[in-house]
Scaffold this active site. Structure first.
Site, PDB file in Angstrom:
ATOM      1  N   GLY A 206       0.893  -1.201   0.056  1.00 19.43           N
ATOM      2  CA  GLY A 206      -0.016  -0.017  -0.306  1.00 19.43           C
ATOM      3  C   GLY A 206       0.855   1.202  -0.074  1.00 19.43           C
ATOM      4  N   SER A 207       0.364   2.362   0.507  1.00 15.72           N
ATOM      5  CA  SER A 207       1.189   3.746   0.340  1.00 15.72           C
ATOM      6  C   SER A 207       2.016   3.668   1.514  1.00 15.72           C
ATOM      7  CB  SER A 207      -0.044   4.640   0.691  1.00 15.72           C
ATOM      8  OG  SER A 207      -0.517   4.765   1.907  1.00 15.72           O
ATOM      9  N   ALA A 208       3.083   4.862   1.261  1.00 14.60           N
ATOM     10  CA  ALA A 208       3.890   4.707   2.283  1.00 14.60           C
ATOM     11  C   ALA A 208       3.569   5.395   3.349  1.00 14.60           C
ATOM     12  CB  ALA A 208       5.190   5.671   1.631  1.00 14.60           C
ATOM     13  N   ARG A 209       2.434   6.355   3.164  1.00 11.88           N
ATOM     14  CA  ARG A 209       1.950   6.883   4.580  1.00 11.88           C
ATOM     15  C   ARG A 209       1.381   6.017   5.636  1.00 11.88           C
ATOM     16  NH1 ARG A 209      -3.412  10.135   4.538  1.00 11.88           N
ATOM     17  NH2 ARG A 209      -3.925   8.304   3.629  1.00 11.88           N
ATOM     18  N   THR A 210       0.642   4.891   5.040  1.00 12.57           N
ATOM     19  CA  THR A 210       0.196   3.670   5.860  1.00 12.57           C
ATOM     20  C   THR A 210       1.244   2.655   6.168  1.00 12.57           C
ATOM     21  OG1 THR A 210      -1.850   3.604   4.515  1.00 12.57           O
ATOM     22  CG2 THR A 210      -1.319   1.799   6.090  1.00 12.57           C
ATOM     23  N   GLY A 211       2.408   2.641   5.435  1.00 16.39           N
ATOM     24  CA  GLY A 211       3.471   1.582   5.706  1.00 16.39           C
ATOM     25  C   GLY A 211       4.273   2.391   6.868  1.00 16.39           C
ATOM     26  N   GLU A 229       5.493  -3.040   1.284  1.00 15.75           N
ATOM     27  CA  GLU A 229       5.730  -2.861  -0.036  1.00 15.75           C
ATOM     28  C   GLU A 229       4.885  -1.550  -0.276  1.00 15.75           C
ATOM     29  OE1 GLU A 229       7.621  -4.176  -2.384  1.00 15.75           O
ATOM     30  OE2 GLU A 229       8.313  -5.636  -1.196  1.00 15.75           O
TER      31      GLU A 229
HETATM   32  N1  NAI Z   1       5.469  -1.639  -3.798  1.00 23.20           N
HETATM   33  C1  NAI Z   1       4.594  -2.200  -3.890  1.00 23.20           C
HETATM   34  O1  NAI Z   1       4.446  -3.522  -4.294  1.00 23.20           O
HETATM   35  C2  NAI Z   1       2.822  -1.574  -4.199  1.00 23.20           C
HETATM   36  C3  NAI Z   1       2.797  -0.598  -3.626  1.00 23.20           C
HETATM   37  N2  NAI Z   1       1.229   0.195  -3.815  1.00 23.20           N
HETATM   38  C4  NAI Z   1       1.189   1.477  -3.094  1.00 23.20           C
HETATM   39  O2  NAI Z   1      -0.275   1.273  -2.707  1.00 23.20           O
HETATM   40  C5  NAI Z   1      -0.845   2.807  -2.805  1.00 23.20           C
HETATM   41  C6  NAI Z   1      -2.175   2.553  -3.406  1.00 23.20           C
HETATM   42  O3  NAI Z   1      -2.990   1.744  -2.516  1.00 23.20           O
HETATM   43  P1  NAI Z   1      -3.959   2.087  -1.362  1.00 23.20           P
HETATM   44  O4  NAI Z   1      -4.811   1.140  -1.305  1.00 23.20           O
HETATM   45  O5  NAI Z   1      -4.335   3.508  -1.699  1.00 23.20           O
HETATM   46  O6  NAI Z   1      -2.974   2.050  -0.178  1.00 23.20           O
HETATM   47  P2  NAI Z   1      -3.454   2.317   1.385  1.00 23.20           P
HETATM   48  O7  NAI Z   1      -2.093   2.290   2.165  1.00 23.20           O
HETATM   49  O8  NAI Z   1      -4.292   3.620   1.512  1.00 23.20           O
HETATM   50  O9  NAI Z   1      -4.297   1.377   1.701  1.00 23.20           O
HETATM   51  C7  NAI Z   1      -3.710  -0.236   1.835  1.00 23.20           C
HETATM   52  C8  NAI Z   1      -4.274  -1.101   2.999  1.00 23.20           C
HETATM   53  O10 NAI Z   1      -3.995  -0.493   4.071  1.00 23.20           O
HETATM   54  C9  NAI Z   1      -5.056  -0.357   4.921  1.00 23.20           C
HETATM   55  N3  NAI Z   1      -4.743   0.916   5.932  1.00 23.20           N
HETATM   56  C10 NAI Z   1      -4.991   2.060   5.664  1.00 23.20           C
HETATM   57  N4  NAI Z   1      -4.507   2.866   6.605  1.00 23.20           N
HETATM   58  C11 NAI Z   1      -4.293   1.839   7.494  1.00 23.20           C
HETATM   59  C12 NAI Z   1      -3.603   1.963   8.786  1.00 23.20           C
HETATM   60  N5  NAI Z   1      -3.301   3.281   9.300  1.00 23.20           N
HETATM   61  N6  NAI Z   1      -3.403   0.872   9.453  1.00 23.20           N
HETATM   62  C13 NAI Z   1      -3.464  -0.209   8.953  1.00 23.20           C
HETATM   63  N7  NAI Z   1      -4.176  -0.513   8.066  1.00 23.20           N
HETATM   64  C14 NAI Z   1      -4.254   0.606   7.186  1.00 23.20           C
HETATM   65  C15 NAI Z   1      -6.275  -0.039   3.888  1.00 23.20           C
HETATM   66  O11 NAI Z   1      -7.348  -0.176   4.547  1.00 23.20           O
HETATM   67  C16 NAI Z   1      -5.982  -1.054   2.819  1.00 23.20           C
HETATM   68  O12 NAI Z   1      -6.319  -2.357   2.994  1.00 23.20           O
HETATM   69  C17 NAI Z   1       0.016   3.341  -3.803  1.00 23.20           C
HETATM   70  O13 NAI Z   1       0.651   4.194  -2.788  1.00 23.20           O
HETATM   71  C18 NAI Z   1       0.883   2.537  -4.544  1.00 23.20           C
HETATM   72  O14 NAI Z   1       2.124   2.947  -4.746  1.00 23.20           O
HETATM   73  C19 NAI Z   1       0.558  -0.574  -4.612  1.00 23.20           C
HETATM   74  C20 NAI Z   1       0.798  -1.589  -5.329  1.00 23.20           C
HETATM   75  C21 NAI Z   1       2.082  -2.244  -5.036  1.00 23.20           C
END
Ligand code: NAI
Ligand SMILES: O=C(O)CCC(=O)N[C@@H](CCC(=O)O)C(=O)O
Length: 483
Positions: A206-211, A229
């Site tokens: 997911g996003s860097a912010r969540t990571g 990731e």
């Molecule tokens: N490096 C990689 O392999 C990949 C990275 N991404 C990244 O993912 C992002 C797009 O995906 P999004 O769904 O918007 O990411 P996101 O970070 O918003 O959400 C990802 C997951 O985390 C959960 N989540 C959100 N905030 C959370 C928190 N504070 N604590 C625990 N869980 C939380 C969400 O509900 C979701 O299931 C982009 O930044 C993209 O670059 C996407 C695909 C592959």
């Protein structure tokens, strides 16, 4: 009444799916109680079960692709390629498990031997993103199950229907319901799952912010595996080449595939000044011709909508901010369908901008930077805290060697797009793109831990120096040897 999660089709705005938000405290103990029995099964049992899952995915492929296209907005042809990756993941993971986590026996002197074997962690949480709602979580789930873990999977709140169908396919293939649990919900549910005391680790895409938030949450938990990731601010460098047309195609593919919603999409085109005008003209010409339409439209579109109106608003706003801070518009980003999140590709020259924001703009928005020297191109490519993918287009073997040696990224390509990474290779980034736990082929590494054992068929013991013999009353020192 329990709270519900609803999902909508980005292209039409119609409701697609709804289900009650899950109770993490109910789901985690089920998975935790289930993993020892699953882990005790022979590896062949688990791999055959997962092969049946691959067969189920192929059998239901059109239905799954249709759902992915509806729920994400990506074109149907692209959703079909996602389904293919999901099915292919099983054989790749079986090979990876054997290659990355093999049992080893190291024979020593006098019949002693050391053995290396691997054990699953236990119950692992998987958090998925919306852009590849099946393929990317599947890239954690398959290796985790294969290694003998149980999994609690929370799909993105924007793509829960695909997540639910994926889990159904696993169950219908014979993965016990207790071993793979679906958790429905948004960020709060994700937080609760990540913080649950009974998970043994978390595999996140997911996003860097969540990571970063998860990294903080796990800061004092070295006992739990955390694989991150995250996003990228990826550079594509175009250097000496006479084939500007092909270079332009590679740039367009890198920047605009999946409507710019891949972590590996190129965000920054860094181009030699002498080539810039010609290349930009070709890129703009191609971008003008890209079809942006409904995922099921005919002729098939290159890009569907982005995930929702909030994302589209954020991207058009970012384009305006770049413009008002000195960016020169090459191609405007527009919203061709009122009220829906379709976007046309935006291209902007930010060379003259004094301070360029180092953020991931997750959509069809390409920033252009002109440079005079190859050293400046590499410095510009590395001018980011992310480090996921980077590509050099053109140049020479010598320049590619220089680029490869100096570019800071987990994926470095030559004359190929920044995206479209192979599942048969490791995949991950450095800096804000990840935490050195690459996925794809190397996911096997974080799904099991190695155990080293020193073993002998009969008891072996030795006392080295310093033993006092008392039977004859005379102190005696035994220096070395087996008793
Ligand atoms: N490096 C990689 O392999 C990949 C990275 N991404 C990244 O993912 C992002 C797009 O995906 P999004 O769904 O918007 O990411 P996101 O970070 O918003 O959400 C990802 C997951 O985390 C959960 N989540 C959100 N905030 C959370 C928190 N504070 N604590 C625990 N869980 C939380 C969400 O509900 C979701 O299931 C982009 O930044 C993209 O670059 C996407 C695909 C592959
Ligand atoms: O995970 C794999 O099996 C291979 C890596 C992969 O699929 N990468 C995609 C991007 C994934 C993303 O953006 O979400 C690619 O390189 O296009």
């Amino acid at each position: 009444m329990s709270e519900e999660l609803l999902s909508y089709e980005p292209a039409s705005g119609e409701e697609l799916w709804r289900a009650p938000v899950s109770n993490v405290d109910q789901e985690v103990p089920i998975a935790r109680a289930a993993w020892p029995e699953w882990a005790a099964k022979p590896l062949t049992f688990r791999s055959e079960t997962l092969r049946r899952f691959a067969d189920r995915v192929k059998a239901e492929g059109e239905k799954l692709a249709d759902l992915i296209a509806r729920e994400t907005g990506k074109p149907l042809w692209e959703a079909r390629t996602e389904v293919e990756s999901v099915a292919n993941k099983v054989d790749i993971s079986v090979t990876a498990y054997a290659e990355r986590t093999p049992n080893r026996r190291i024979e020593g002197a006098m019949g002693l031997r050391n053995a290396v074997r691997h054990k699953p962690h236990g119950a692992l949480a998987v958090l998925g993103p919306y852009n590849f709602p099946a393929h990317l979580p599947n890239g954690h789930i398959v290796p985790a199950l294969l290694a003998g873990n149980s999994v609690i999977f929370k799909p993105s709140e924007k793509t829960p229907a695909v997540g639910a169908m994926l889990v159904d396919l696993f169950h219908s293939a014979g993965v016990p319901k207790e071993v793979l649990r679906l958790v429905v919900g948004g960020p709060d549910t994700g937080k609760a799952l990540a913080g649950h005391p009974d998970i043994d680790g978390l595999l996140f895409t997911g996003s860097a912010r969540t990571g970063l938030a998860l990294n903080r949450q796990f800061a004092n938990r070295p006992d739990k595996i955390l694989a991150l990731e995250m996003g990228g601010n990826n550079p594509i460098v175009v250097w000496d080449t006479a084939d500007i047309r092909t270079a332009a195609i590679l740039v367009v593919q890198s920047a605009f595939l999946s409507a710019g919603q891949r972590c590996t999409n190129a965000r920054r085109l860094i181009v030699k000044e002498a080539l810039a005008d010609g290349l930009i003209e070709q890129v703009r010409d191609l971008a003008n011709r890209l079809i942006v339409d409904h995922p099921h439209a005919e002729p098939a579109p290159y890009m569907g909508p982005v995930i929702d109106n909030d994302a589209a608003d954020g991207l058009t706003e970012s384009f305006l901010i770049l413009m008002s801070n000195g960016g020169q518009v090459i191609r405007h980003m527009t919203r061709p369908v009122p009220g829906r999140p379709f976007l046309t590709p935006g291209i902007i020259d930010v060379t003259a901008m004094p301070e360029r924001p180092d953020i991931e703009l997750f959509g069809p928005l390409l920033q252009v930077i002109r440079v005079e020297s190859f050293e400046a191109a590499i410095a510009e490519a590395n001018n980011t805290s992310f480090g996921l993918s980077a590509a050099l287009i053109g140049g020479s073997p010598k320049l590619y060697d220089q680029f490869w040696a100096n570019a800071r990224a987990g994926v470095i390509n030559w004359n190929r797009p920044t995206n479209g990474a192979s599942s048969a290779a490791p995949f991950g980034g450095i800096g804000l793109s990840g935490n050195y736990r690459p996925s794809a082929f190397y996911a096997a590494d974080y799904c099991a831990y190695p155990v080293a054992s020193s073993e002998s068929d009969s008891m072996r013991a030795s006392i080295g120096v310093g033993l006092r013999e008392t039977d004859d009353g005379k102190p005696k020192l035994i220096r070395k040897g087996f008793l």
